[in-house]
Design a protein around this motif. Structure first.
Motif, PDB file in Angstrom:
ATOM      1  N   PRO A   1       0.809  -1.212  -0.041  1.00 42.99           N
ATOM      2  CA  PRO A   1       0.139  -0.166   0.105  1.00 42.99           C
ATOM      3  C   PRO A   1       0.843   1.356   0.049  1.00 42.99           C
ATOM      4  O   PRO A   1       2.035   1.179   0.498  1.00 42.99           O
ATOM      5  CB  PRO A   1      -0.758  -0.240   1.203  1.00 42.99           C
ATOM      6  CG  PRO A   1      -0.602  -1.432   1.710  1.00 42.99           C
ATOM      7  CD  PRO A   1       0.654  -1.969   1.205  1.00 42.99           C
ATOM      8  N   TYR A   2       0.423   2.312  -0.545  1.00 43.85           N
ATOM      9  CA  TYR A   2       1.158   3.638  -0.521  1.00 43.85           C
ATOM     10  C   TYR A   2       1.794   3.913   0.648  1.00 43.85           C
ATOM     11  O   TYR A   2       3.078   4.351   0.582  1.00 43.85           O
ATOM     12  CB  TYR A   2       0.297   4.819  -1.198  1.00 43.85           C
ATOM     13  CG  TYR A   2       0.958   6.030  -1.272  1.00 43.85           C
ATOM     14  CD1 TYR A   2       1.638   6.005  -2.535  1.00 43.85           C
ATOM     15  CD2 TYR A   2       0.706   7.221  -0.566  1.00 43.85           C
ATOM     16  CE1 TYR A   2       2.306   7.430  -2.785  1.00 43.85           C
ATOM     17  CE2 TYR A   2       1.308   8.398  -0.723  1.00 43.85           C
ATOM     18  CZ  TYR A   2       2.209   8.497  -1.888  1.00 43.85           C
ATOM     19  OH  TYR A   2       2.768   9.703  -2.035  1.00 43.85           O
TER      20      TYR A   2
ATOM     21  N   ARG B   1       2.707   2.375   3.181  1.00 38.77           N
ATOM     22  CA  ARG B   1       3.973   1.506   3.678  1.00 38.77           C
ATOM     23  C   ARG B   1       5.171   1.675   2.631  1.00 38.77           C
ATOM     24  O   ARG B   1       6.138   1.146   3.034  1.00 38.77           O
ATOM     25  CB  ARG B   1       3.439   0.078   3.699  1.00 38.77           C
ATOM     26  CG  ARG B   1       2.599  -0.154   4.893  1.00 38.77           C
ATOM     27  CD  ARG B   1       2.606  -1.504   5.315  1.00 38.77           C
ATOM     28  NE  ARG B   1       1.944  -1.691   6.808  1.00 38.77           N
ATOM     29  CZ  ARG B   1       0.787  -1.870   6.893  1.00 38.77           C
ATOM     30  NH1 ARG B   1      -0.096  -2.039   5.910  1.00 38.77           N
ATOM     31  NH2 ARG B   1       0.158  -2.113   8.198  1.00 38.77           N
TER      32      ARG B   1
ATOM     33  N   ASP C   1      -2.445   6.271   7.624  1.00 41.33           N
ATOM     34  CA  ASP C   1      -1.015   6.162   7.062  1.00 41.33           C
ATOM     35  C   ASP C   1      -0.411   7.555   7.565  1.00 41.33           C
ATOM     36  O   ASP C   1       0.773   7.396   7.941  1.00 41.33           O
ATOM     37  CB  ASP C   1      -0.967   6.169   5.515  1.00 41.33           C
ATOM     38  CG  ASP C   1      -1.216   4.785   5.086  1.00 41.33           C
ATOM     39  OD1 ASP C   1      -1.238   3.785   5.779  1.00 41.33           O
ATOM     40  OD2 ASP C   1      -1.694   4.389   3.900  1.00 41.33           O
TER      41      ASP C   1
ATOM     42  N   THR D   1      -4.020   7.880   3.418  1.00 42.79           N
ATOM     43  CA  THR D   1      -5.288   8.136   4.419  1.00 42.79           C
ATOM     44  C   THR D   1      -4.758   8.279   5.870  1.00 42.79           C
ATOM     45  O   THR D   1      -3.626   8.937   5.957  1.00 42.79           O
ATOM     46  CB  THR D   1      -5.636   6.448   4.562  1.00 42.79           C
ATOM     47  OG1 THR D   1      -4.384   5.856   5.098  1.00 42.79           O
ATOM     48  CG2 THR D   1      -5.970   6.044   3.141  1.00 42.79           C
TER      49      THR D   1
END
Length: 252
Positions: A152-153, A155, A185, A182
């Motif tokens: 995911p973006y 990480r 994140d 998000t």
């Protein structure tokens, strides 16, 4: 204040594009150990300043000093070797490799074999402990064997920071580290930046003012390529000219 207290200084830094000044007469001083944020509305010149500092652009005028040494004409690779590392400078993630392999590649510079992809797996396994420690530092241990391109973006940005840390930066430059994330994140990356800033200096461009207020010791506000204000967030955020700059053009 003694200049030795400042890791990075610019004097009259300017960049002109065909008669238009994207950055004009920016004199910036980043104190050792600080998290220093560069903020401003769209078109303020933040990314241009970063590109000038990391030599992706050449200044039209002015000087850049790193730890008291002039680096205005020093190349990007030499600047990274001196300990001034921009997150994506080293950390273009290799999407088809695992997280562990990505960090090992970033660590190869210590062996004097930087980016020698033909090195045997055995010779690189010596770097496993260091690579695992870096993945642990950014909270990615459990994903070590995952393919980087599948992350995911948020990480993926954490992996980029791990790869930048592999270069042992004394000054870490982060260009919009929470952009496009998000809320979950953003919380994770904000916490990560706070942790990795121990024993090093961080200069970051960041749009999210809650991130800036939580992390930064000092902020510099740019507007139309010039410094509008500078100081602690609590003070600067209340200045009428800063409020006007943001309300007039949005936070973008």
């Amino acid at each position: 204040m003694a200049s030795g207290e400042f890791v990075l200084e610019t004097e009259g830094l300017s960049k002109e594009f065909k008669g238009f000044f994207a950055v004009r007469d920016v004199s910036l001083r980043v104190r050792k150990g600080d998290i220093h944020a560069l903020i401003g509305p769209n078109g303020a010149g933040k990314t241009t300043v970063f590109n000038l500092l990391t030599k992706f652009l050449t200044p039209t005028a002015g000087r850049i000093l790193y730890k008291g040494e002039e680096i205005t004409k020093t190349g990007p690779a030499d600047i990274a070797r001196k300990g001034m590392v921009r997150s994506f400078q080293i950390s273009a993630v290799f999407p088809h490799l695992s997280l562990l392999e990505n960090v090992r590649i970033a660590l190869q510079r210590e062996l004097g074999t930087s980016f020698h992809f033909w090195k045997s797996d055995d010779s690189l396994s010596a770097l496993n402990d260091r690579a695992m420690a870096l993945l642990e530092a950014v909270g990615l241990t459990e994903f070590r064997n995952h393919t980087a391109g599948d992350l995911p973006y948020g990480r993926k940005r954490a992996l980029e920071i791990a790869m930048a840390l592999a270069c042992e930066p004394r000054l870490l430059l982060l260009d919009e580290p929470t952009a496009g994330m998000t809320h979950e994140d953003i919380v994770r990356i904000t916490d990560l930046i706070g942790r990795v800033s121990e024993n090093r200096t961080v200069l970051m461009v960041e749009h999210n003012l809650s991130v800036v207020s939580n992390l930064s010791n000092v902020i510099t506000v740019l507007q139309r390529g010039e410094i509008l204000a500078e100081g602690p967030y609590e003070e600067v955020s209340k200045m009428p000219e800063v409020i006007s700059a943001y309300l007039g053009t949005g936070h973008g």
